[in-house]
Write a protein that holds these residues in place. Structure first.
Motif, PDB file in Angstrom:
ATOM      1  N   GLY A   1       7.777  24.586   8.626  1.00 12.63           N
ATOM      2  CA  GLY A   1       8.993  23.786   8.603  1.00 12.63           C
ATOM      3  C   GLY A   1       8.985  22.549   9.478  1.00 12.63           C
ATOM      4  N   SER A   2       7.888  22.272  10.135  1.00 13.66           N
ATOM      5  CA  SER A   2       7.803  21.058  10.949  1.00 13.66           C
ATOM      6  C   SER A   2       7.807  19.838  10.038  1.00 13.66           C
ATOM      7  CB  SER A   2       6.522  21.070  11.783  1.00 13.66           C
ATOM      8  OG  SER A   2       6.531  22.146  12.675  1.00 13.66           O
ATOM      9  N   THR A   3       8.553  18.813  10.438  1.00 12.11           N
ATOM     10  CA  THR A   3       8.685  17.617   9.608  1.00 12.11           C
ATOM     11  C   THR A   3       8.234  16.362  10.353  1.00 12.11           C
ATOM     12  OG1 THR A   3      10.988  17.339  10.304  1.00 12.11           O
ATOM     13  CG2 THR A   3      10.590  18.582   8.287  1.00 12.11           C
ATOM     14  N   ASN A   4       7.902  15.372   9.565  1.00 12.36           N
ATOM     15  CA  ASN A   4       7.476  14.085  10.104  1.00 12.36           C
ATOM     16  C   ASN A   4       7.979  13.006   9.160  1.00 12.36           C
ATOM     17  OD1 ASN A   4       6.046  12.300  11.836  1.00 12.36           O
ATOM     18  ND2 ASN A   4       4.407  12.190  10.334  1.00 12.36           N
ATOM     19  N   TYR A   5       8.496  11.904   9.713  1.00 14.32           N
ATOM     20  CA  TYR A   5       9.079  10.852   8.898  1.00 14.32           C
ATOM     21  C   TYR A   5       8.555   9.479   9.285  1.00 14.32           C
ATOM     22  CZ  TYR A   5      12.609  14.322   7.619  1.00 14.32           C
ATOM     23  OH  TYR A   5      13.257  15.443   7.151  1.00 14.32           O
ATOM     24  N   LEU A   6       8.483   8.624   8.297  1.00 10.99           N
ATOM     25  CA  LEU A   6       8.233   7.202   8.513  1.00 10.99           C
ATOM     26  C   LEU A   6       9.425   6.650   9.312  1.00 10.99           C
ATOM     27  CD1 LEU A   6       6.460   4.703   7.585  1.00 10.99           C
ATOM     28  CD2 LEU A   6       8.091   4.486   5.699  1.00 10.99           C
ATOM     29  N   ASP A   7       9.160   5.792  10.279  1.00  8.64           N
ATOM     30  CA  ASP A   7      10.249   5.266  11.106  1.00  8.64           C
ATOM     31  C   ASP A   7      11.358   4.636  10.263  1.00  8.64           C
ATOM     32  OD1 ASP A   7       8.296   4.131  13.994  1.00  8.64           O
ATOM     33  OD2 ASP A   7       9.100   6.090  13.445  1.00  8.64           O
ATOM     34  N   ALA A   8      10.972   3.981   9.183  1.00  7.74           N
ATOM     35  CA  ALA A   8      11.948   3.250   8.371  1.00  7.74           C
ATOM     36  C   ALA A   8      12.938   4.167   7.648  1.00  7.74           C
ATOM     37  CB  ALA A   8      11.226   2.378   7.353  1.00  7.74           C
ATOM     38  N   VAL A   9      12.629   5.460   7.548  1.00 10.58           N
ATOM     39  CA  VAL A   9      13.517   6.372   6.816  1.00 10.58           C
ATOM     40  C   VAL A   9      14.146   7.416   7.721  1.00 10.58           C
ATOM     41  CG1 VAL A   9      12.076   6.042   4.769  1.00 10.58           C
ATOM     42  CG2 VAL A   9      11.781   8.110   6.158  1.00 10.58           C
ATOM     43  N   LYS A  10      13.772   7.438   8.980  1.00 13.23           N
ATOM     44  CA  LYS A  10      14.339   8.425   9.903  1.00 13.23           C
ATOM     45  C   LYS A  10      15.852   8.311   9.969  1.00 13.23           C
ATOM     46  CE  LYS A  10      10.422   9.099  13.036  1.00 13.23           C
ATOM     47  NZ  LYS A  10       9.873   8.847  14.384  1.00 13.23           N
ATOM     48  N   GLY A  11      16.520   9.463   9.915  1.00 14.42           N
ATOM     49  CA  GLY A  11      17.972   9.483   9.966  1.00 14.42           C
ATOM     50  C   GLY A  11      18.631   9.303   8.615  1.00 14.42           C
TER      51      GLY A  11
ATOM     52  N   GLU B   1       0.843  -1.191   0.000  1.00 17.96           N
ATOM     53  CA  GLU B   1       0.000   0.000   0.000  1.00 17.96           C
ATOM     54  C   GLU B   1       0.885   1.251   0.000  1.00 17.96           C
ATOM     55  OE1 GLU B   1      -3.864  -1.765   2.445  1.00 17.96           O
ATOM     56  OE2 GLU B   1      -2.712  -0.096   3.247  1.00 17.96           O
ATOM     57  N   ARG B   2       0.309   2.337  -0.443  1.00 22.44           N
ATOM     58  CA  ARG B   2       1.025   3.611  -0.416  1.00 22.44           C
ATOM     59  C   ARG B   2       1.181   4.057   1.033  1.00 22.44           C
ATOM     60  NH1 ARG B   2      -0.799   8.055  -4.792  1.00 22.44           N
ATOM     61  NH2 ARG B   2      -0.630   6.118  -6.010  1.00 22.44           N
ATOM     62  N   GLU B   3       2.396   4.526   1.365  1.00 22.89           N
ATOM     63  CA  GLU B   3       2.665   4.958   2.736  1.00 22.89           C
ATOM     64  C   GLU B   3       3.324   6.334   2.734  1.00 22.89           C
ATOM     65  OE1 GLU B   3       5.312   2.068   4.503  1.00 22.89           O
ATOM     66  OE2 GLU B   3       6.932   2.476   3.073  1.00 22.89           O
ATOM     67  N   LEU B   4       3.077   7.065   3.815  1.00 24.68           N
ATOM     68  CA  LEU B   4       3.661   8.390   3.965  1.00 24.68           C
ATOM     69  C   LEU B   4       5.118   8.246   4.392  1.00 24.68           C
ATOM     70  CD1 LEU B   4       3.352  11.482   4.063  1.00 24.68           C
ATOM     71  CD2 LEU B   4       2.619  11.227   6.446  1.00 24.68           C
ATOM     72  N   ALA B   5       6.030   8.752   3.572  1.00 24.96           N
ATOM     73  CA  ALA B   5       7.454   8.664   3.884  1.00 24.96           C
ATOM     74  C   ALA B   5       7.936   9.892   4.652  1.00 24.96           C
ATOM     75  CB  ALA B   5       8.259   8.494   2.607  1.00 24.96           C
TER      76      ALA B   5
END
Length: 120
Positions: free
Chosen positions: A55-65, A44-48
């Motif tokens: 400027g606030s950001t949010n990341y999928l755990d798998a791509v953090k860092g 399924e499509r997921e938010l990366a």
């Protein structure tokens, strides 16, 4: 007519880097949020990653860092810098933009996607 156009996808080796871009054109509305989704084959499509106007950001755990989202408000462009890429990052990356019309209501537009393949 509002257009959201991605660019910068391609083939990269594991451990490599790639930057994808998303340009907005034709809008008379303000941009609220700019987001990168991804969809791998059979998934399924997921938010990366997402970035708001302040400027606030949010990341999928798998791509953090490893991934960094940024935006240039003057150019109405959002970028996704992807480092230390893994085969699991292989997907079509879609830009999703949320707008606020002068009337105050919100609407959203999807780009056509850009393919990122991580393989040796």
């Amino acid at each position: 007519q509002v257009q959201v156009v991605e660019s910068g996808g391609g083939l990269v080796q594991p451990g490599g880097s790639l930057r994808v871009s998303c340009k907005v054109s034709g809008s008379v509305s303000s941009i609220v949020t700019m987001e990168w989704y991804r969809q791998a084959p059979g998934n399924e499509r997921e938010l990366a990653a997402a970035i708001t106007g302040d400027g606030s950001t949010n990341y999928l755990d798998a791509v953090k860092g490893r991934f960094t989202i940024s935006r240039d408000n003057a150019k109405e462009t959002v970028y996704l810098q992807m480092n230390s890429l893994k085969p699991a990052d292989t997907a079509v990356y879609y830009c999703h933009v949320v707008f606020r019309a002068p009337t105050g209501w919100k609407y959203h537009v999807w780009g056509q996607g850009t393919r990122v393949t991580v393989s040796s």
